[in-house]
Design an enzyme around this catalytic site. Sequence first.
Site, PDB file in Angstrom:
ATOM      1  N   GLY A 387      -5.305 -17.981 -53.672  1.00 42.15           N
ATOM      2  CA  GLY A 387      -6.383 -18.129 -52.774  1.00 42.15           C
ATOM      3  C   GLY A 387      -6.175 -19.282 -52.102  1.00 42.15           C
ATOM      4  N   PRO A 388      -7.167 -19.496 -51.033  1.00 39.21           N
ATOM      5  CG  PRO A 388      -8.515 -19.287 -49.521  1.00 39.21           C
ATOM      6  CD  PRO A 388      -8.239 -18.831 -50.731  1.00 39.21           C
ATOM      7  N   PRO A 389      -6.489 -23.236 -50.334  1.00 43.09           N
ATOM      8  CG  PRO A 389      -5.105 -24.459 -49.267  1.00 43.09           C
ATOM      9  CD  PRO A 389      -5.725 -23.063 -49.299  1.00 43.09           C
ATOM     10  N   GLY A 390      -8.456 -25.477 -52.419  1.00 43.21           N
ATOM     11  CA  GLY A 390      -9.937 -26.028 -52.495  1.00 43.21           C
ATOM     12  C   GLY A 390     -10.735 -24.775 -53.104  1.00 43.21           C
ATOM     13  CB  VAL A 391     -10.898 -21.423 -53.691  1.00 41.84           C
ATOM     14  CG1 VAL A 391     -11.322 -21.200 -52.272  1.00 41.84           C
ATOM     15  CG2 VAL A 391      -9.612 -20.911 -54.102  1.00 41.84           C
ATOM     16  CE  LYS A 393      -4.684 -21.942 -55.463  1.00 39.64           C
ATOM     17  NZ  LYS A 393      -5.713 -22.513 -54.436  1.00 39.64           N
ATOM     18  CB  SER A 705      -5.633  -7.073 -38.195  1.00 34.01           C
ATOM     19  OG  SER A 705      -5.152  -8.509 -37.857  1.00 34.01           O
ATOM     20  CE  LYS A 748      -7.748 -10.050 -40.783  1.00 31.70           C
ATOM     21  NZ  LYS A 748      -7.114  -8.931 -40.498  1.00 31.70           N
TER      22      LYS A 748
END
Length: 809
Positions: A387-391, A393, A705, A748
């Site tokens: 996942g993105p940074p800061g979520v 993990k 996309s 998105k």
Amino acid sequence: MNRGPTQQTNRAEEDSQHAQSASTPVALHADMADKSLPEDALIIIPMHNAVLFPGIMSPVTVGRASSVAAAQTAVKSERQLGFLLQRDPEKADVGPSDLYWVGTAGPVIRYITGKGGEHHLVVQGASRFQVLAFLDGWPFLVAKVVMIEQPHVETPEIEARFLQLKERAIEAIELSSNMPDELAAAVQAMDSPAQLADMVANLVDAKSEEKQEILETFDLVRRLDKVITLLAKRIEVLKISKEIGEKTRAEFDEREREHVLREQLRQIQKELGEDEELRAEIDDLYNAIEAAGLPEEVFKHAQREIKRLQRMGENSAEYSMLRTYLEWLTELPWKQEPQPSIDIKEARQILDEEHFGLEKIKLRILEFLAVRKLNPEGKSPILCFVGPPGVGKTSLGQSIARATGRVFQRVALGGVHDEAEIRGHRRTYIGALPGNIIQAMRKAGTSNAMIMLDEIDKLGTAGYHGDPASALLEVLDPEQNNKFRDNYLAVDFDLSRVLFICTANMLETIPGPLRDRMEIIQLPGYTEEEKIEIARRYLVKRQLRANGLTEEQAHLTDDALTAIVRDYTREAGVRSLEREIGSALRRIAMNIAEGRVQRMTIDTPDLSAILGPQRFENEMALRVSVPGVATGLAWTPVGGDILFIEASKVPGNGRLILTGQLGEVMKESAQAALTLAKTWTGYSLEKSDIHVHVPAGATPKDGPSAGVAMFLAILSLLTGKPVRADVAMTGEVSLRGLVLPIGGVKEKTLAALRAGIQTVMLPRRNEKDLEDVPPEARERLTFVLLDRVEDAVHYAIGDLQSIQAGEEQ
């Protein structure tokens, strides 16, 4: 060859002068306390019958008053000593004319005072030097010198002599009965001709004058020739000696031989005052090996190594290396401890206390823990949080460790490009250590540890230093890691009871075989409501403690938190949010520390004065309802984002102009969108160019996309009808007008929500991915599912049936 200076004491003074060393050197040393030596000067110690070479560690005994003062001054001032050979070894009082003027300089590694008043040094030869002049005014010899540097030159002449010297040195080591087996491997591993020449010259049994001649030979080719010649003579002597020894060996009882050798070793150690200390150190290692719970094979290996250690002197170059190796063996958690108990209810409570939202992630973690509880010896999958940074993990991994009662250790893999950082270095290398996995196990101190392999997607690629990703295959494979082999340990280590958790920002950069060994768990970005709740529950409290504040002294209103989330941060995680909260609380801390207030509350109107003007605004406010502009959705490694597709028509010859640092796939999507739009409208565009631009040109963009958004932007331009400003879209288009599925729906969708979008158009084949979108996001957004581009045109632009095909205006 002999054992070299690492196995025998080089005596710089005569024993008869030891009586002078008890008081005079100390007084002389005190007299010199206020007089400093020039920078280019060396304190000189004469050597009776030994030559020190660069790169060699050697013991030296000093007895003259001036030499003791010189050694003490060098140790106190942390200066190097210079060692020069005497021309006449019998002469007691020496001056500059009695010494050779080329020697070796080096620091004092250890200073020992014996029980009888003698002084012992352990020195490390560093570099050659040549005396320019001797200086007066000190109670010991001081000389102005110039250091002789050895340039690194590779020529065929040097290479040929280097290889020949290696072969001769290994032959001499094999012929010598008192040489350690590892010395041949060390010689074979050496890659410096100069270093090899000095080491062999030091080891070979030759007169001091012959060694001094080699020391004074600065030209490397000539020095190699002299060492090879000297070594050839010694090999012939060793061959004859070996023949004689083989004839008489059968007559010499092995026990008597060992007794004599041990008695000699004991007497040497007694003279150096190291007998009791060394014996106590060996006993401690024996006890540690017995108590370490080593497997049978490892235990036998450790016993063989400690017996080798006993046969070495403490001053041996290999002694400290072998002792360190045995300490590593005894400090690792070899014992099979019972698996810690797992309480699923407590684990659920811990996850709920420390993490808000992430319900599916928590459920998968609880399932994982339940299986571990019911089958502790089973081979469970390796979890990988992506996942993105800061979520959260890493913090999720810490919560799992707390819930399972395991010791948490983190191994950072970002930027690791050397395979040895995973598997360790072989012991033949100086400064060798185990790899990061074994080091983490030593820090954990238990076989039931939890190791988090952080940023596994940022491992270096295969190259000169090996392939670290391939080295991790054995670590993360439950079928193999029960016999993980670190190069430094050179024995099998069981990692099967370790709980491994991995983290990554994106899957694409993780090699396929490595990804195949892990179960991927995707962590999405947070919605605005989730961020506000996380800030209220965790971030504010953490920043209050970090800034020395209490809840009674500082308060952030809910409106202020909402404004910080909307106007000052734009991210998938909460790291920037925590930093902004910390900035606001530091302003309160400053006012309280200055005594201006006792308590302070920050509301929305106060933020601009503290954090500055708002950094982000609703992207929809930037939209202008003019033809030729459409809003697309993009996936990035740090979460989702929106992007505007702008199209403009200029005079030309029918070209398609693309700007905004677009990748090849996105360029192809733009070409397909233009062809499809021309098919719809019937425009030939023979006298016009279509310019498609995607703002934020400094950011690379690629992927299929954006096809729907590009088609609508071009169609809007050609028809003169604007695209709805509150609609964002994603999807790949084909030349037949089909809308094809894409990836990253969850990211998105959350990006559209953050940007204030009200409607999101998705390919119908992505409808199943809406289950991964948080419920609050689904409630606030309207989703339009697309089968063909006609569906997108009908909803975002309107009825185009009245448009007639014709020539461009």
